[in-house]
Design an enzyme around this catalytic site. Structure first.
Site: not given
Length: 334
Positions: A125, A229
């Site tokens: 994604l 992240h």
């Protein structure tokens, strides 16, 4: 209007551009022409049922129909760990005690495992940075579950997602530097590319066979185990809204977390309804997620829809974007 559609060979340039934009650690989008072209070919075969269902890998593109620009990409892999191991580190607690001292110590450790073989995976994604607001990411993410829900039997009973691990502002990956690099002795980018573009034999050859006690690691490596992240926080939140939960598994290279959910418990898979479509001349009802009812013709949009019993009344633009005619089956998730 934004539409999610199957990727094709003509999307190579757009896919490569997204791969470059995705940056370090986005293993499923390597900047490697043969790998990306092979993925597009596999995706085309998957949508047309040209490969065995467990070997299918569906790649989806988010396109702006007004400009023709590809704004994002996502994917669904029907089965992982079938032709190559799907290794992770499991974070475990090892208890040690001494009756003599009347003391007990619990130690966190990383253990190499291959627990997810045969599971399906949602991943890849990625959106252009300027498109990460306004619902585009949600449309792209949920389209994967709409695809799964059309023919659930094509996919495994468990679905996982791997999230990119932590990198600092300079692009350093503390876990790689202090842990994984000691075993693989490669640059991160080289190992990352090999992971995406080879059969993974080097991982089988070089990955640690014994538990790694986290207390022996530098603090900056311990602190990023299971950490997402900064660009992946929104993706994690969307996954959790669908029912995905952390499994105590982390990536071998960057220690990003793995989340998973039973296929039939994924909210969008569970709640989407099959309805017959009818055209309305004006915009109708509340905005909803709508997809076609066939894998081979898959498309998904967000558009106003009025649900009347077993009928979904759509505007002409939405029907054109989906490529459906009156009386055909669509799936709707309010």
């Amino acid at each position: 209007m934004l539409v999610v559609r199957p990727a094709g060979s003509a999307d190579f340039e757009a896919l490569m551009e997204l791969a470059v934009l995705s940056g370090r650690g986005f293993t499923s989008l390597p900047e490697d022409e043969p790998t990306l072209r092979s993925r597009l070919a596999l995706s085309e075969a998957s949508f047309q049922a040209g490969v065995a269902p467990p070997e299918a890998w569906y790649t989806l593109m988010l396109e702006d129909l007004e400009t023709g620009t590809v704004e994002g990409v996502a994917g669904v892999k029907a089965g992982v760990g079938l032709k190559r191991p799907f290794f992770s580190f499991r974070v475990v607690t090892l208890a040690q005690s001494s009756p003599t001292l009347e003391m007990r110590f619990d130690h966190k450790a990383l253990v190499l495992v291959n627990e997810c073989a045969g599971w399906s995976e949602v991943g890849s994604l990625f959106l252009r940075p300027e498109k990460r607001k306004g619902g585009a990411g949600r449309l792209l993410a949920q389209s994967r579950y709409m695809l799964i829900g059309i023919e659930p039997q094509r996919f495994a009973e468990m679905v996982l997602a791997e999230l990119r691990g932590w990198f600092d502002e300079d692009g350093r990956c503390p876990f790689w530097e202090h842990v994984s690099h000691k075993f693989f002795r490669l640059d991160f980018d080289q190992a990352d590319l090999m992971s995406a573009s080879t059969d993974g034999q080097f991982i089988l050859d070089l990955a640690p066979r014994h538990p790694i006690y986290t207390e022996l690691l530098p603090e900056e490596a311990r602190d990023v185990i299971g950490r997402v992240h900064r660009d992946g926080e929104a993706a994690r939140a969307m996954l959790e809204r669908e029912g995905f939960r952390y499994q105590g598994l982390v990536d071998l290279f960057d220690a990003g977390p793995t989340v998973a959910c039973p296929r039939d418990d994924i909210r969008t898979v569970r709640d989407a309804r099959r309805l017959r479509v009818k055209v309305g001349e004006d915009a109708y009802g509340e905005e909803a997620l709508i997809s076609t009812g066939e894998v081979s013709r898959f498309r998904a949009v967000r558009a106003p829809v009025l649900i009347d019993g077993e009928t979904a009344i759509l505007g002409r633009d939405a029907m054109d974007a989906l490529g459906v005619g009156e009386g055909e089956v669509v799936r709707v998730k309010a």
